[in-house]
Design a protein around this motif. Structure first.
Motif, PDB file in Angstrom:
ATOM      1  N   PHE A 157       0.831  -1.198   0.000  1.00  0.00           N
ATOM      2  CA  PHE A 157       0.000   0.000   0.000  1.00  0.00           C
ATOM      3  C   PHE A 157       0.864   1.246   0.000  1.00  0.00           C
ATOM      4  O   PHE A 157       2.027   1.227   0.375  1.00  0.00           O
ATOM      5  N   ASP A 158       0.252   2.333  -0.423  1.00  0.00           N
ATOM      6  CA  ASP A 158       0.898   3.640  -0.442  1.00  0.00           C
ATOM      7  C   ASP A 158      -0.213   4.674  -0.249  1.00  0.00           C
ATOM      8  O   ASP A 158      -1.253   4.605  -0.916  1.00  0.00           O
ATOM      9  N   PHE A 159      -0.027   5.607   0.669  1.00  0.00           N
ATOM     10  CA  PHE A 159      -1.055   6.578   1.002  1.00  0.00           C
ATOM     11  C   PHE A 159      -0.393   7.927   1.247  1.00  0.00           C
ATOM     12  O   PHE A 159       0.657   8.016   1.865  1.00  0.00           O
ATOM     13  N   ARG A 160      -1.032   8.970   0.782  1.00  0.00           N
ATOM     14  CA  ARG A 160      -0.598  10.341   1.055  1.00  0.00           C
ATOM     15  C   ARG A 160      -1.837  11.160   1.356  1.00  0.00           C
ATOM     16  O   ARG A 160      -2.882  10.979   0.723  1.00  0.00           O
ATOM     17  N   GLY A 161      -1.711  12.066   2.314  1.00  0.00           N
ATOM     18  CA  GLY A 161      -2.857  12.882   2.651  1.00  0.00           C
ATOM     19  C   GLY A 161      -2.454  14.222   3.232  1.00  0.00           C
ATOM     20  O   GLY A 161      -1.296  14.453   3.575  1.00  0.00           O
ATOM     21  N   GLN A 162      -3.441  15.090   3.332  1.00  0.00           N
ATOM     22  CA  GLN A 162      -3.208  16.424   3.878  1.00  0.00           C
ATOM     23  C   GLN A 162      -4.450  16.846   4.671  1.00  0.00           C
ATOM     24  O   GLN A 162      -5.585  16.634   4.242  1.00  0.00           O
ATOM     25  N   LEU A 163      -4.197  17.417   5.839  1.00  0.00           N
ATOM     26  CA  LEU A 163      -5.249  18.018   6.658  1.00  0.00           C
ATOM     27  C   LEU A 163      -5.094  19.529   6.576  1.00  0.00           C
ATOM     28  O   LEU A 163      -3.982  20.039   6.720  1.00  0.00           O
ATOM     29  N   VAL A 164      -6.194  20.222   6.371  1.00  0.00           N
ATOM     30  CA  VAL A 164      -6.196  21.679   6.361  1.00  0.00           C
ATOM     31  C   VAL A 164      -7.346  22.141   7.255  1.00  0.00           C
ATOM     32  O   VAL A 164      -8.506  21.818   6.976  1.00  0.00           O
ATOM     33  N   ARG A 165      -7.004  22.796   8.355  1.00  0.00           N
ATOM     34  CA  ARG A 165      -7.987  23.285   9.329  1.00  0.00           C
ATOM     35  C   ARG A 165      -8.956  22.178   9.756  1.00  0.00           C
ATOM     36  O   ARG A 165     -10.150  22.398   9.910  1.00  0.00           O
ATOM     37  N   PHE A 166      -8.427  20.983   9.954  1.00  0.00           N
ATOM     38  CA  PHE A 166      -9.238  19.821  10.323  1.00  0.00           C
ATOM     39  C   PHE A 166      -9.539  19.832  11.822  1.00  0.00           C
ATOM     40  O   PHE A 166      -8.634  20.018  12.636  1.00  0.00           O
ATOM     41  N   ASP A 167     -10.798  19.636  12.191  1.00  0.00           N
ATOM     42  CA  ASP A 167     -11.214  19.608  13.596  1.00  0.00           C
ATOM     43  C   ASP A 167     -11.841  18.254  13.919  1.00  0.00           C
ATOM     44  O   ASP A 167     -13.017  18.015  13.607  1.00  0.00           O
ATOM     45  N   PRO A 168     -11.077  17.331  14.548  1.00  0.00           N
ATOM     46  CA  PRO A 168     -11.619  16.000  14.849  1.00  0.00           C
ATOM     47  C   PRO A 168     -12.744  16.031  15.881  1.00  0.00           C
ATOM     48  O   PRO A 168     -13.516  15.086  15.994  1.00  0.00           O
ATOM     49  N   SER A 169     -12.903  17.145  16.614  1.00  0.00           N
ATOM     50  CA  SER A 169     -13.985  17.230  17.600  1.00  0.00           C
ATOM     51  C   SER A 169     -15.360  17.264  16.931  1.00  0.00           C
ATOM     52  O   SER A 169     -16.378  17.061  17.592  1.00  0.00           O
ATOM     53  N   LEU A 170     -15.402  17.486  15.635  1.00  0.00           N
ATOM     54  CA  LEU A 170     -16.663  17.434  14.911  1.00  0.00           C
ATOM     55  C   LEU A 170     -17.150  16.001  14.737  1.00  0.00           C
ATOM     56  O   LEU A 170     -18.331  15.773  14.435  1.00  0.00           O
ATOM     57  N   TYR A 171     -16.246  15.018  14.937  1.00  0.00           N
ATOM     58  CA  TYR A 171     -16.571  13.615  14.679  1.00  0.00           C
ATOM     59  C   TYR A 171     -16.465  12.724  15.910  1.00  0.00           C
ATOM     60  O   TYR A 171     -16.926  11.587  15.884  1.00  0.00           O
ATOM     61  N   ALA A 172     -15.844  13.206  16.965  1.00  0.00           N
ATOM     62  CA  ALA A 172     -15.646  12.390  18.173  1.00  0.00           C
ATOM     63  C   ALA A 172     -15.518  13.313  19.379  1.00  0.00           C
ATOM     64  O   ALA A 172     -15.311  14.524  19.227  1.00  0.00           O
ATOM     65  N   GLU A 173     -15.617  12.742  20.560  1.00  0.00           N
ATOM     66  CA  GLU A 173     -15.452  13.518  21.792  1.00  0.00           C
ATOM     67  C   GLU A 173     -13.971  13.785  22.032  1.00  0.00           C
ATOM     68  O   GLU A 173     -13.310  13.060  22.771  1.00  0.00           O
ATOM     69  N   LEU A 174     -13.471  14.787  21.375  1.00  0.00           N
ATOM     70  CA  LEU A 174     -12.065  15.189  21.453  1.00  0.00           C
ATOM     71  C   LEU A 174     -12.011  16.701  21.645  1.00  0.00           C
ATOM     72  O   LEU A 174     -12.969  17.409  21.309  1.00  0.00           O
ATOM     73  N   PRO A 175     -10.889  17.212  22.148  1.00  0.00           N
ATOM     74  CA  PRO A 175     -10.761  18.674  22.275  1.00  0.00           C
ATOM     75  C   PRO A 175     -10.850  19.353  20.903  1.00  0.00           C
ATOM     76  O   PRO A 175     -10.464  18.780  19.884  1.00  0.00           O
ATOM     77  N   LYS A 176     -11.343  20.549  20.897  1.00  0.00           N
ATOM     78  CA  LYS A 176     -11.426  21.341  19.667  1.00  0.00           C
ATOM     79  C   LYS A 176     -10.013  21.537  19.109  1.00  0.00           C
ATOM     80  O   LYS A 176      -9.064  21.733  19.854  1.00  0.00           O
ATOM     81  N   ALA A 177      -9.914  21.461  17.794  1.00  0.00           N
ATOM     82  CA  ALA A 177      -8.601  21.563  17.165  1.00  0.00           C
ATOM     83  C   ALA A 177      -8.727  22.216  15.793  1.00  0.00           C
ATOM     84  O   ALA A 177      -9.802  22.281  15.205  1.00  0.00           O
ATOM     85  N   GLN A 178      -7.581  22.666  15.325  1.00  0.00           N
ATOM     86  CA  GLN A 178      -7.432  23.115  13.950  1.00  0.00           C
ATOM     87  C   GLN A 178      -6.095  22.561  13.493  1.00  0.00           C
ATOM     88  O   GLN A 178      -5.041  23.127  13.792  1.00  0.00           O
ATOM     89  N   LEU A 179      -6.145  21.411  12.826  1.00  0.00           N
ATOM     90  CA  LEU A 179      -4.930  20.697  12.461  1.00  0.00           C
ATOM     91  C   LEU A 179      -4.585  20.917  10.998  1.00  0.00           C
ATOM     92  O   LEU A 179      -5.444  20.816  10.115  1.00  0.00           O
ATOM     93  N   ASN A 180      -3.311  21.202  10.751  1.00  0.00           N
ATOM     94  CA  ASN A 180      -2.757  21.349   9.410  1.00  0.00           C
ATOM     95  C   ASN A 180      -1.582  20.392   9.325  1.00  0.00           C
ATOM     96  O   ASN A 180      -0.600  20.558  10.063  1.00  0.00           O
ATOM     97  N   ALA A 181      -1.680  19.389   8.471  1.00  0.00           N
ATOM     98  CA  ALA A 181      -0.645  18.362   8.452  1.00  0.00           C
ATOM     99  C   ALA A 181      -0.539  17.705   7.088  1.00  0.00           C
ATOM    100  O   ALA A 181      -1.498  17.667   6.315  1.00  0.00           O
ATOM    101  N   ASP A 182       0.640  17.174   6.823  1.00  0.00           N
ATOM    102  CA  ASP A 182       0.883  16.296   5.688  1.00  0.00           C
ATOM    103  C   ASP A 182       1.227  14.933   6.268  1.00  0.00           C
ATOM    104  O   ASP A 182       1.987  14.841   7.244  1.00  0.00           O
ATOM    105  N   VAL A 183       0.659  13.877   5.685  1.00  0.00           N
ATOM    106  CA  VAL A 183       0.919  12.521   6.152  1.00  0.00           C
ATOM    107  C   VAL A 183       1.207  11.620   4.958  1.00  0.00           C
ATOM    108  O   VAL A 183       0.707  11.850   3.854  1.00  0.00           O
TER     109      VAL A 183
END
Length: 131
Positions: free
Chosen positions: A16-42
């Motif tokens: 497998f091979d995977f590439r992704g990018q998060l831009v202003r991603f907030d996981p608290s919209l989908y789970a009980e997690l602290p509010k966030a604004q994530l910007n990342a390359d994976v």
């Protein structure tokens, strides 16, 4: 926003091979997690069979988690039962963590240094070795 692309073989070793990018991603919209604004390359690549082999890396930049700045990067190579190579640097609201090394076999060393809380002036240095 999450954008991703990848491929996985359905036969053989299931490479497998995977590439992704998060831009202003907030996981608290989908789970009980602290509010966030994530910007990342994976990125991750490897195979599933006969045992998981994984090479993964990420970089976080200009991110916020629970109201605190979050930046960092990491790279990991994993095989069944072993972290073959790891390199991690994180800064979360002025608390810094750096870890580097391997773990899972006799003689492997995984070191953690630079753990520092600027507000509490506390510091932790740790080193772990598998025997």
């Amino acid at each position: 926003v999450l954008t991703a692309a990848g491929r996985m073989a359905l036969g053989g070793d299931r490479a497998f091979d995977f590439r992704g990018q998060l831009v202003r991603f907030d996981p608290s919209l989908y789970a009980e997690l602290p509010k966030a604004q994530l910007n990342a390359d994976v990125a991750a690549s490897g195979r599933l069979l006969p045992g998981l082999r994984l090479a993964a890396e990420f970089s976080l930049r200009d991110s916020v988690l629970d109201g605190k700045r979050l930046d960092g990067r990491g790279r990991f190579d994993v095989s069944p039962g072993r972290l073959e190579k790891g390199d991690l640097v994180l800064d979360f609201g002025g608390n810094r963590l750096a870890a580097q090394g391997s773990f899972g076999r006799p003689g492997d060393r995984l070191g953690c240094a630079g753990c520092h809380d600027q507000t509490e002036a506390g510091e932790l240095d740790a080193d772990s070795q598998a025997d």
